[in-house]
Scaffold this motif. Structure first.
Motif, PDB file in Angstrom:
ATOM      1  N   TYR A 168       0.813  -1.202   0.000  1.00 40.41           N
ATOM      2  CA  TYR A 168       0.000   0.000   0.000  1.00 40.41           C
ATOM      3  C   TYR A 168       0.853   1.261   0.000  1.00 40.41           C
ATOM      4  CZ  TYR A 168      -4.024  -3.046   0.704  1.00 40.41           C
ATOM      5  OH  TYR A 168      -4.976  -4.008   0.559  1.00 40.41           O
ATOM      6  N   ILE A 210     -15.320  -0.393   8.330  1.00 38.40           N
ATOM      7  CA  ILE A 210     -14.904   0.109   7.019  1.00 38.40           C
ATOM      8  C   ILE A 210     -16.104   0.653   6.251  1.00 38.40           C
ATOM      9  CG2 ILE A 210     -13.908  -0.588   4.798  1.00 38.40           C
ATOM     10  CD1 ILE A 210     -12.323  -2.632   6.814  1.00 38.40           C
ATOM     11  N   LYS A 245      -7.612   0.378   6.713  1.00 41.24           N
ATOM     12  CA  LYS A 245      -9.039   0.576   6.469  1.00 41.24           C
ATOM     13  C   LYS A 245      -9.342   0.108   5.044  1.00 41.24           C
ATOM     14  CE  LYS A 245     -12.717   3.947   7.102  1.00 41.24           C
ATOM     15  NZ  LYS A 245     -13.203   4.584   5.886  1.00 41.24           N
ATOM     16  N   VAL A 246      -9.186  -1.177   4.853  1.00 39.92           N
ATOM     17  CA  VAL A 246      -9.410  -1.780   3.543  1.00 39.92           C
ATOM     18  C   VAL A 246     -10.221  -3.056   3.746  1.00 39.92           C
ATOM     19  CG1 VAL A 246      -8.303  -2.933   1.601  1.00 39.92           C
ATOM     20  CG2 VAL A 246      -7.307  -0.842   2.515  1.00 39.92           C
ATOM     21  N   GLU A 286     -16.432   5.950   0.162  1.00 39.86           N
ATOM     22  CA  GLU A 286     -15.473   4.869  -0.099  1.00 39.86           C
ATOM     23  C   GLU A 286     -16.037   3.582   0.487  1.00 39.86           C
ATOM     24  OE1 GLU A 286     -12.165   6.793   1.806  1.00 39.86           O
ATOM     25  OE2 GLU A 286     -11.385   7.545  -0.095  1.00 39.86           O
ATOM     26  N   HIS A 313     -15.197   0.453   0.151  1.00 40.65           N
ATOM     27  CA  HIS A 313     -14.285  -0.606   0.601  1.00 40.65           C
ATOM     28  C   HIS A 313     -13.042  -0.066   1.290  1.00 40.65           C
ATOM     29  CE1 HIS A 313     -16.148  -3.692  -2.404  1.00 40.65           C
ATOM     30  NE2 HIS A 313     -16.973  -3.310  -1.462  1.00 40.65           N
ATOM     31  N   GLY A 314     -13.095   1.205   1.694  1.00 41.38           N
ATOM     32  CA  GLY A 314     -11.991   1.758   2.463  1.00 41.38           C
ATOM     33  C   GLY A 314     -11.000   2.550   1.635  1.00 41.38           C
ATOM     34  N   ASN A 315      -9.831   2.769   2.230  1.00 41.71           N
ATOM     35  CA  ASN A 315      -8.835   3.654   1.640  1.00 41.71           C
ATOM     36  C   ASN A 315      -7.463   3.230   2.151  1.00 41.71           C
ATOM     37  OD1 ASN A 315      -7.113   5.860   1.109  1.00 41.71           O
ATOM     38  ND2 ASN A 315      -8.799   7.322   1.303  1.00 41.71           N
ATOM     39  N   ASN A 362     -13.061   1.573  -5.305  1.00 41.58           N
ATOM     40  CA  ASN A 362     -11.601   1.696  -5.317  1.00 41.58           C
ATOM     41  C   ASN A 362     -11.099   2.049  -3.922  1.00 41.58           C
ATOM     42  OD1 ASN A 362     -11.524   1.201  -8.033  1.00 41.58           O
ATOM     43  ND2 ASN A 362     -11.477   3.354  -8.611  1.00 41.58           N
ATOM     44  N   ILE A 363      -9.902   1.608  -3.622  1.00 44.38           N
ATOM     45  CA  ILE A 363      -9.347   1.871  -2.294  1.00 44.38           C
ATOM     46  C   ILE A 363      -8.116   2.769  -2.384  1.00 44.38           C
ATOM     47  CG2 ILE A 363     -10.221  -0.261  -1.255  1.00 44.38           C
ATOM     48  CD1 ILE A 363      -7.463  -1.509  -1.745  1.00 44.38           C
TER      49      ILE A 363
END
Ligand code: ZN
Length: 245
Positions: A47, A161, A149-150, A103, A105-107, A78-79
């Protein structure tokens, strides 16, 4: 993120490093639970590399349309956090309920505490701590378990999330939307198909299926095929037009 499935992509790297048969396992919650520190270290690596990714013309187009006031809300799977990079504001049910991007699915640029849901920015120091396979303490509640946070597959901690409030906001948005655009989604993943079904369900319950058409914008033909073949009530589905570019 196409890098997930590309030949030398993340799944391949995961397979090699963890000596597992299918790289996708690394992105499941059960695997994360078993080998948390190692998996966090791997995520910290990939990441932090992914943070170097740049916004594409599509991101800028989206920001321009939002600027014109034509988007009620942008829901992204998108994350990469790139919507914010091009100037769109990120929705939060308490802190920023008018934010334009949700978001789902998170970031990858954030950490979250599964105990108190506190969100922290991903710092260089946090990356290094995770690479050393050490836990990061939550500054708000002192629980020893900040995580990326994914969203993982079958994520038991998914609530921190994508909180349930997201779907309340989705329903409110669908009440007033005059069109839903599904942009760049192939509908190969069960999550996206599930969202499509949910949107149809909500629109149907609001009596707005005809008032709010949905358009799939994707240069690949599979996207349309995938979604049409996954809808149970095909009789209910009015396919208005299919065009290729
Ligand atoms: Zn906490």
């Amino acid at each position: 993120m196409s890098m997930f499935t590309s030949r030398d992509g993340l799944y391949a790297r995961a397979r090699k490093q963890f000596k597992i048969q299918d790289g996708i396992r690394l992105f499941t919650y059960s695997f994360f639970k078993q080998r948390r520190a190692e998996v966090q270290a791997f995520f910290a690596q990939i990441y932090s590399e992914a943070q170097a990714s740049r916004a594409a013309p599509g991101h800028h187009a989206l920001a321009a349309i939002a600027e014109m006031g034509r988007i009620k809300r942008h829901y992204t799977l998108n994350i990469d956090g790139l919507a914010e990079v091009v100037g769109m504001s990120t929705w939060h049910h308490e802190l920023h309920p008018t934010g334009s991007t949700v978001e789902m699915h998170g970031n990858i640029r954030q950490l979250v505490c599964p105990a108190c849901f506190s969100v922290e920015p991903l710092t260089r120091q946090a990356i290094n701590t995770m690479k050393e396979q050490k836990a990061i303490q939550c500054p708000s509640c002192a629980a020893d378990e900040l995580r990326f946070k994914v969203m993982l597959y079958d994520d038991d901690q998914g609530d921190c999330i994508t909180p349930e409030h997201v779907f309340e906001t989705l329903e409110e948005d669908l009440q007033v939307a005059d069109c839903v655009l599904w942009v760049g989604i192939s509908f190969e993943q069960s999550a996206s198909v599930e969202y499509f079904r949910r949107v149809r369900q909500v629109l149907a319950s609001q009596g707005r299926l005809a008032a709010c058409p949905q358009a799939i914008i994707n240069p690949a033909e599979e996207a349309c095929f995938n979604i049409v073949s996954s809808v149970c009530n095909v009789d209910d589905l009015q396919l208005l037009d299919v065009r290729t570019t």
